[in-house]
Scaffold this motif. Sequence first.
Motif, short mmCIF file in Angstrom:
data_model
loop_
_atom_site.label_atom_id
_atom_site.label_comp_id
_atom_site.label_asym_id
_atom_site.label_seq_id
_atom_site.Cartn_x
_atom_site.Cartn_y
_atom_site.Cartn_z
N VAL A 34 1.00 -1.15 -0.05
CA VAL A 34 -0.07 -0.01 0.01
C VAL A 34 0.82 1.21 0.02
CG1 VAL A 34 -1.59 1.29 1.35
CG2 VAL A 34 -2.05 -1.01 1.16
N ALA A 35 1.83 1.46 0.81
CA ALA A 35 2.91 2.58 1.19
C ALA A 35 3.51 2.79 -0.25
CB ALA A 35 3.71 2.24 2.22
N THR A 36 4.10 1.74 -0.68
CA THR A 36 5.01 1.76 -1.83
C THR A 36 3.98 2.07 -3.10
OG1 THR A 36 6.49 0.18 -1.30
CG2 THR A 36 6.50 0.74 -3.41
N ALA A 37 2.94 1.70 -3.28
CA ALA A 37 2.05 2.09 -4.56
C ALA A 37 1.39 3.37 -4.29
CB ALA A 37 0.81 0.94 -4.60
N ALA A 38 1.52 3.86 -2.81
CA ALA A 38 0.83 5.23 -2.92
C ALA A 38 1.70 6.32 -3.42
CB ALA A 38 0.41 5.45 -1.40
N PHE A 39 3.21 6.03 -3.35
CA PHE A 39 4.23 6.82 -3.76
C PHE A 39 4.49 6.75 -5.18
CE2 PHE A 39 4.76 7.13 0.91
CZ PHE A 39 4.90 8.66 1.04
N LEU A 40 4.10 5.91 -5.87
CA LEU A 40 4.45 5.45 -7.33
C LEU A 40 4.08 6.88 -8.30
CD1 LEU A 40 3.62 1.81 -7.91
CD2 LEU A 40 5.94 2.91 -7.66
N LEU A 95 12.09 3.70 -9.21
CA LEU A 95 10.78 3.37 -9.78
C LEU A 95 10.50 1.67 -10.05
CD1 LEU A 95 7.80 4.35 -10.57
CD2 LEU A 95 8.72 5.01 -12.68
N VAL A 96 11.48 1.23 -11.12
CA VAL A 96 11.40 -0.13 -11.44
C VAL A 96 11.22 -1.03 -10.11
CG1 VAL A 96 12.47 -1.88 -12.67
CG2 VAL A 96 12.31 0.43 -13.59
N LEU A 97 12.34 -0.87 -9.20
CA LEU A 97 12.26 -1.61 -7.83
C LEU A 97 11.22 -1.64 -7.13
CD1 LEU A 97 14.16 -3.50 -6.34
CD2 LEU A 97 14.82 -1.27 -4.89
N ASN A 98 10.46 -0.62 -7.06
CA ASN A 98 9.09 -0.43 -6.39
C ASN A 98 8.07 -1.16 -6.93
OD1 ASN A 98 10.47 0.93 -4.37
ND2 ASN A 98 10.13 3.04 -4.81
N VAL A 107 6.16 -4.13 -5.29
CA VAL A 107 4.55 -4.35 -5.30
C VAL A 107 4.10 -5.46 -6.08
CG1 VAL A 107 2.48 -3.26 -5.95
CG2 VAL A 107 4.24 -1.91 -4.91
N LEU A 108 4.49 -5.99 -7.30
CA LEU A 108 3.96 -7.11 -8.04
C LEU A 108 4.33 -8.33 -7.26
CD1 LEU A 108 4.38 -5.84 -11.60
CD2 LEU A 108 2.16 -5.95 -10.44
N TYR A 109 5.73 -8.12 -6.86
CA TYR A 109 6.12 -9.63 -6.35
C TYR A 109 5.50 -9.77 -5.05
CZ TYR A 109 9.51 -13.15 -4.51
OH TYR A 109 10.01 -14.30 -3.98
N ILE A 110 5.29 -8.83 -4.06
CA ILE A 110 4.88 -9.16 -2.89
C ILE A 110 3.41 -9.61 -2.90
CG2 ILE A 110 4.30 -8.51 -0.48
CD1 ILE A 110 6.75 -6.78 -0.57
N ALA A 111 2.56 -8.71 -3.69
CA ALA A 111 1.13 -8.98 -3.83
C ALA A 111 0.78 -10.42 -4.46
CB ALA A 111 0.65 -7.91 -4.83
N LEU A 112 1.49 -10.84 -5.56
CA LEU A 112 0.98 -12.12 -6.15
C LEU A 112 1.51 -13.09 -5.36
CD1 LEU A 112 2.05 -11.00 -9.84
CD2 LEU A 112 -0.10 -11.44 -8.63
N THR A 113 3.06 -13.28 -4.88
CA THR A 113 3.64 -14.39 -4.26
C THR A 113 2.92 -14.63 -2.90
OG1 THR A 113 5.48 -13.11 -3.39
CG2 THR A 113 5.70 -14.29 -5.50
#
Length: 254
Positions: free
Chosen positions: A183-189, A208-211, A215-221
């Motif tokens: 949530v926090a990382t996506a909010a700052f994108l 930006l790419v790392l963030n 987000v994608l890795y944590i949300a999916l895995t």
Amino acid sequence: MKIDWDRRTCARKGHVTYAPDDPRLRVRLHAQTALGEVWRCLRCGDFALGAPHGSGPAAEAPLVPRGKVLRDLFVLRFLAIERALRGVFIVLVAAAVWKFSNSQDAVRRLFDEYLDVLRPVFRHFHYDLDHSPVVGTIQKTFGYKHSTLLLVAGLLLAYAVIEIVEAVGLWYAKRWAEYLTVVATAAFLPLEIYELTEHISWLKIATLVLNILAVLYIALTKRLFGLRGGHRAFEAERRSASFLEVEESAGVLV
């Protein structure tokens, strides 16, 4: 080269053994050798010499991370270190802003003195400091109110606290930390994307790419927000990787 996460972790932390009460399962995990009894490690599956670290019902055996779960834990801890370093850096920036707010006039005078000294040196290399974007940005900050600078310092400190809390939670693989990080990382994108429209740099692009990947890795895995079956599917997957679960299933099939 494929990494054996189980044996890699056992080599660093040691084996984890357990003696279940179920005789059918117990016999699959235990053996006698000339050197003494050995028990299969719940992480890597190798036999380890010595008495088991615990015993009791199979349902009460420790749920030892192994395989894909261990790999995911390694990634989470990498992100935790990155968040911790970022948090510490932001704390230092917040402290610098707070200190600057309390001695703004003195810093301005010191900056002007150094600017007068450096101006002819840079002019020799055909660089006009008076029209430098960096110098202009610094000079703009001298016009900020004391209250504004204190607000900026407070917001930076709050952001740093969030980053450090994320780091601690991710290090211990807490699910609330995974939600907080996403949530926090996506909010700052959007802000990071806007900054790229103002000025492009390789550091901003890499961040930006790392963030986005984080987000994608944590949300999916981790199957957050109901993705890929949600928390129930995540727990089922984690338990299916348990060595005792595998051995128990194998015993039933046999």
